[in-house]
Enzyme design. Structure first.
Site: not given
Length: 292
Positions: A110, A186, A213
């Site tokens: 991320s 995502d 995610h």
């Protein structure tokens, strides 16, 4: 040895000290790990770190992992990423100076994938560390490049609207072996162009809040390079994009603050009615679509 020795090696490198004793016990591979938002100590890697085989060590990269103006966050995304990049770059170079024959895996999840990917981009072809000693594994990368014209990460799709959350577009890795791993739902790494596929874009926002995610993170088990999109049933039903050669909002509006702000406000308003109610009520937690 694991992280404890890694810390010794990094400290020695940062101090400019060569340590033959440490070099004699170098891991054959060191995995540098960068966590995502609200994970400053890369705890998302803990499960797999406990089962790494002999000769494979890990170094966690500590940074603020913050995305102000996300509620409660003290540091902007730009400053947090810059902090992570500087820390990761120093750690990688220090380890290589102490263990020049060891392989290096740079992994990020991320926000951490922005950090890790930007360092991989900078190292590629630099000559500072041989390319054949480095590989990367990125999970849910906001700067992921779309494949064959398909959706890329959200930082390649939406324009910059909020100061401190700069959308920097895609970046490449030259000759480095980098594996991009992304879930289809995502919206951080697989963000449909809202102009040509608004429902697909909405699906990515819904997926972000509904668990898509999240990843099975194990960079030591990943080999090779390229792009992996993991197929998923949609959270919001959608079809293929309109067959029109319309650029992304990033390409159209980035750098024009007024038009960018108007465009993003329009996308936010348009997807609201099709989002699950629980997601609609949390849009204020999605800093790429600012509520005000």
């Amino acid at each position: 040895m694991r992280a404890a020795l890694a810390g010794v090696l990094v400290a020695a490198g940062l101090a400019g000290i060569s340590s033959p004793a440490a070099a004699a016990t170098c891991d054959t591979k060191m995995i540098f790990e960068v966590g995502g938002h609200l994970d400053p100590d890369a705890n998302v890697y803990d499960r797999t770190n406990a089962t790494l085989p002999p000769g494979v060590g890990f170094t966690k990269i500590h940074y603020s992992a913050s995305i102000a103006p996300y509620p409660g966050d003290p540091v902007s995304l730009d400053d947090s990423v810059a902090e992570g990049i500087a820390t990761l770059d120093r750690a990688v170079r220090a380890f290589h100076a102490t263990c020049p024959g060891s392989r290096i895996t740079i992994s990020g999840y991320s926000q951490g994938a922005i950090v890790a990917g930007d360092v991989l981009h900078a190292l590629s072809g630099s000559g500072d560390i041989p390319d054949d000693l480095i590989n990367g594994v990125l999970y849910g990368d906001p700067r992921r490049t779309g494949v064959n014209g398909g959706p890329g990460g959200i930082a390649t799709n939406l324009p910059t609207v909020v100061p401190g959350i700069t959308m920097k577009g895609p970046r490449g890795f030259g000759g480095l072996r980098v594996k991009e791993i992304c879930n289809q739902n995502d919206g951080i790494c697989h963000s449909e162009n809202p102009i040509t596929n608004l429902l697909g874009f909405a699906n990515g926002v819904a997926g972000y809040f509904l668990g898509d995610h999240a990843y099975d993170i194990d960079p030591d088990a990943v080999t090779g390079s390229g792009d992996v999109v993991i197929a998923q049933l949609p959270r919001v039903p959608y079809g293929p994009p309109l067959p029109l050669p319309i650029p992304t909002p990033y390409e159209l509006f980035n750098g024009d603050h007024r038009r960018a702000t108007d465009a993003v406000a329009g996308y936010r308003a348009a997807i609201g009615p099709v989002l699950p109610p629980a997601v609609r009520d949390r849009l204020h937690e999605f800093p790429w679509l600012p509520v005000s």
